[in-house]
Design an enzyme around this catalytic site. Structure first.
Site, PDB file in Angstrom:
ATOM      1  N   HIS A  58       0.838  -1.198   0.000  1.00  0.00           N
ATOM      2  CA  HIS A  58       0.000   0.000   0.000  1.00  0.00           C
ATOM      3  C   HIS A  58       0.880   1.258   0.000  1.00  0.00           C
ATOM      4  O   HIS A  58       0.631   2.207  -0.750  1.00  0.00           O
ATOM      5  CB  HIS A  58      -0.924  -0.009   1.217  1.00  0.00           C
ATOM      6  CG  HIS A  58      -1.613   1.292   1.478  1.00  0.00           C
ATOM      7  ND1 HIS A  58      -2.519   1.852   0.588  1.00  0.00           N
ATOM      8  CD2 HIS A  58      -1.505   2.176   2.510  1.00  0.00           C
ATOM      9  CE1 HIS A  58      -2.941   3.006   1.082  1.00  0.00           C
ATOM     10  NE2 HIS A  58      -2.339   3.235   2.227  1.00  0.00           N
ATOM     11  N   HIS A  82       3.803   7.217   5.132  1.00  0.00           N
ATOM     12  CA  HIS A  82       2.595   7.905   5.589  1.00  0.00           C
ATOM     13  C   HIS A  82       1.802   7.160   6.672  1.00  0.00           C
ATOM     14  O   HIS A  82       1.119   7.777   7.462  1.00  0.00           O
ATOM     15  CB  HIS A  82       1.698   8.302   4.412  1.00  0.00           C
ATOM     16  CG  HIS A  82       0.817   7.207   3.887  1.00  0.00           C
ATOM     17  ND1 HIS A  82       1.220   6.325   2.922  1.00  0.00           N
ATOM     18  CD2 HIS A  82      -0.453   6.852   4.201  1.00  0.00           C
ATOM     19  CE1 HIS A  82       0.240   5.481   2.656  1.00  0.00           C
ATOM     20  NE2 HIS A  82      -0.792   5.768   3.418  1.00  0.00           N
ATOM     21  N   GLU A  86       0.932   6.064  12.550  1.00  0.00           N
ATOM     22  CA  GLU A  86      -0.399   5.610  12.942  1.00  0.00           C
ATOM     23  C   GLU A  86      -0.413   4.122  13.278  1.00  0.00           C
ATOM     24  O   GLU A  86      -1.014   3.711  14.254  1.00  0.00           O
ATOM     25  CB  GLU A  86      -1.369   5.895  11.778  1.00  0.00           C
ATOM     26  CG  GLU A  86      -2.799   5.609  12.098  1.00  0.00           C
ATOM     27  CD  GLU A  86      -3.508   6.852  12.622  1.00  0.00           C
ATOM     28  OE1 GLU A  86      -4.697   6.966  12.366  1.00  0.00           O
ATOM     29  OE2 GLU A  86      -2.867   7.689  13.274  1.00  0.00           O
ATOM     30  N   ASP A  87       0.268   3.338  12.473  1.00  0.00           N
ATOM     31  CA  ASP A  87       0.074   1.883  12.529  1.00  0.00           C
ATOM     32  C   ASP A  87       1.262   1.082  13.029  1.00  0.00           C
ATOM     33  O   ASP A  87       1.204  -0.149  13.061  1.00  0.00           O
ATOM     34  CB  ASP A  87      -0.286   1.361  11.120  1.00  0.00           C
ATOM     35  CG  ASP A  87      -1.598   1.945  10.616  1.00  0.00           C
ATOM     36  OD1 ASP A  87      -2.382   2.395  11.464  1.00  0.00           O
ATOM     37  OD2 ASP A  87      -1.817   1.945   9.394  1.00  0.00           O
ATOM     38  N   ASP A 148      -3.134   8.050  -1.548  1.00  0.00           N
ATOM     39  CA  ASP A 148      -3.472   7.053  -0.525  1.00  0.00           C
ATOM     40  C   ASP A 148      -4.914   6.580  -0.731  1.00  0.00           C
ATOM     41  O   ASP A 148      -5.209   5.386  -0.787  1.00  0.00           O
ATOM     42  CB  ASP A 148      -3.299   7.725   0.848  1.00  0.00           C
ATOM     43  CG  ASP A 148      -3.799   6.889   2.006  1.00  0.00           C
ATOM     44  OD1 ASP A 148      -3.492   5.686   2.053  1.00  0.00           O
ATOM     45  OD2 ASP A 148      -4.484   7.456   2.886  1.00  0.00           O
ATOM     46  N   ASP A 269     -21.159  13.119 -25.650  1.00  0.00           N
ATOM     47  CA  ASP A 269     -19.717  13.036 -25.386  1.00  0.00           C
ATOM     48  C   ASP A 269     -19.344  11.755 -24.634  1.00  0.00           C
ATOM     49  O   ASP A 269     -18.360  11.715 -23.923  1.00  0.00           O
ATOM     50  CB  ASP A 269     -19.229  14.263 -24.608  1.00  0.00           C
ATOM     51  CG  ASP A 269     -19.867  14.343 -23.213  1.00  0.00           C
ATOM     52  OD1 ASP A 269     -20.902  13.676 -22.991  1.00  0.00           O
ATOM     53  OD2 ASP A 269     -19.318  15.063 -22.365  1.00  0.00           O
TER      54      ASP A 269
HETATM   55 MN    MN Z   1      -2.661   4.732   3.869  1.00  0.00          MN
END
Ligand code: MN
Length: 504
Positions: A58, A82, A86-87, A148, A269
């Site tokens: 990811h 990123h 957090e993780d 993301d 279109d």
């Molecule tokens: Mn992410």
């Protein structure tokens, strides 16, 4: 031309990422990106996505999209990092120690934006969009968050249904409109089309079926027209970058169908032909040639070069009676317009050479807040200065903070928990005894910062606000309510005193 649609390998390696970076941005610091990869891979070691893939995939895909948009090495490194704070066990401090302040701030910005959740409350939608931009501070944070989200929304399958729906709805309501305002048309289309089946499953299948029939009908005609256009333009001295057919994105087709009584024969279109030439005068010359060959429909010629759309979009559009009497839309633009139409703000990272020669950003009308965002900086000469100038300070006078439930309040800068309390409800203000910011107890005069989660501690038995609070509250609401309470109390006190005196 379309870097976004380039086929992507299933299992991405850091070397593949570095290859892309090298090709698009030869000056990028590859060692830095590799270092960020090693750091992230180590931190996410053993973690898996819901799909069972290693988590680092990811991070790599998020970084790849940014590399394809031509962003700088710091942004690509931040993309790899990123989800680390957090993780994983690694903290923002660790990131700063290893990669410095700039990358730390990017990663921190992304982490903060991650707190922003759309719960389907429509009256907050515009606030949320604004807050999204305000909290980002640096435009690169928004672009990393987009990338993301793009990966998340295209890999929703293994999530539980309610989560799929929440993320898809948020993508439609928050991310896609911001992408649109930043002029990133291709991204907007990709986000919407990925979210579409999760939010409106039946409608999605209906549109897919409709398109299948029509496209089969149109394809041959379009191909033949493209061939004769190529032939025609080859006899001129014009520089033609590309002539290609483009499919309308499904969700925007759906929206257009709703505006046209669900009648697909009114949509001209669905498949359009796009001609990309070198200069503005070549755009008009091409339009002339096209009208010589195919008769235009009345009232369908749109000059978005002279009058750009609010988000800055520029092109000439015409609708002609094409081969076999079929109605076909043709769009004509320069390469720069094409890049801007597809990539919007991100286009400015990519074409350094055009950037230096021409204005850094077109001066067209933009929606008010994007206009504000950009207008100060349109004269910036070199790229670095331009990118610097994109730091978002348009909301410097407002802050955006959360209730513990995730609702957003916007307050003037310098606001305190007391202002926050009165903003929610007078009773909350009057019974306020303390406050927590991001779960830590703080003094009531603390200045709130964008992104703070604010919890007010109340005591129902509290008599009312302290007039000392008047020394630090920032909003008129809070000031007026505190004064009103004091006045009423004084009145009550007088009554009691008078009563006591009378008794005597
Ligand atoms: Mn992410």
């Amino acid at each position: 031309m379309n870097r976004l649609a380039a086929s992507q390998p299933k299992h991405l390696t850091v070397n593949q990422l570095l290859e892309v970076v090298k090709k698009i941005n030869p000056e990028a610091d590859l060692a830095l990106i590799r270092l960020a990869y090693d750091f992230a891979a180590d931190a996410h070691q053993g973690q898996e996505r819901k799909s069972g893939e290693p988590y680092i995939q990811h991070s790599l895909y998020t970084a790849l999209t940014l590399a394809q948009w031509g962003l700088d090495d710091a942004a690509i490194a931040a993309a790899l990092l990123h989800d680390v704070p957090e993780d994983t066990a690694k903290t923002l401090k660790d990131v700063e120690r290893e990669f410095g302040k700039e990358i730390r701030e990017l990663v921190e910005g992304i982490t903060k934006l991650g707190m922003l959740k759309y719960r389907g409350m429509r009256r907050y939608v515009e606030n949320l969009r604004r807050m999204f931009v305000a909290m980002a501070k640096d435009i690169r944070v928004i672009l990393i968050k987009f990338s993301d989200r793009l990966h998340n929304i295209t890999t929703l399958d293994s999530l539980p249904t309610n989560k799929q729906k929440r993320i898809a709805l948020e993508t439609l309501e928050i991310y896609a409109p911001i992408a649109n305002r930043l002029g990133m048309g291709e991204l907007k289309g990709q986000l919407e089309d990925a979210a579409f089946p999760y939010v409106l499953s039946k409608e999605h299948s209906w549109v897919v079926e409709l398109v299948k029939q029509r496209v089969a009908d149109d394809q041959k005609c379009i191909d033949q027209m493209i061939t004769s256009l190529k032939e025609m333009l080859s006899h001129t001295s014009m520089k033609v970058w590309s002539i290609h057919g483009r499919m309308k994105h499904l969700y925007s087709l759906y929206v257009k169908l709703l505006e046209n009584n669900k009648d697909i024969s009114k949509i001209h279109d669905l498949v359009a032909i796009r001609v990309v030439v070198d200069t503005v005068s070549e755009c008009y010359a091409t339009l002339g040639l096209i009208h010589e060959k195919w008769k235009p429909l009345k009232g369908r010629i749109k000059d978005y070069i002279a009058t750009p759309k609010p988000n800055g979009y520029q092109s000439l559009h015409t609708t002609v009676w094409g081969k076999d009497g079929r109605i076909v839309e043709i769009q004509i633009r320069t390469r720069k317009m094409h890049e801007e139409a597809e990539f919007g703000i991100a286009a400015h990272w990519h074409y350094k050479e055009t950037l230096n020669k021409e204005r850094p950003i077109s001066t067209q009308e933009r929606t008010a807040w994007i206009n504000q965002l950009l207008k100060l900086h349109k004269d910036a000469k070199d790229e670095k200065e331009y990118l610097e100038s994109l730091k978002l300070d348009i909301f410097h006078h407002r802050i955006f903070v959360f209730t513990p439930e995730g609702d957003v309040l916007d307050l003037p800068e310098g606001s305190t928990p007391v202002d926050f309390a009165y903003h929610i409800h007078t009773d909350i203000g009057n019974t306020c005894t303390g406050a927590k910011i991001n779960e830590k107890i703080v003094p009531l005069e603390t200045h709130l910062q964008s992104g703070d989660v604010v919890q007010i501690l109340v005591d129902k038995n509290r008599r009312g606000p302290s007039t000392d609070w008047l020394k630090f509250v920032r909003t008129n609401t809070a000031r007026n309510r505190i004064r009103a309470f004091a006045k009423k109390n004084k009145f009550n006190l007088n009554m009691i005193l008078r009563h006591l005196i009378r008794k005597k």
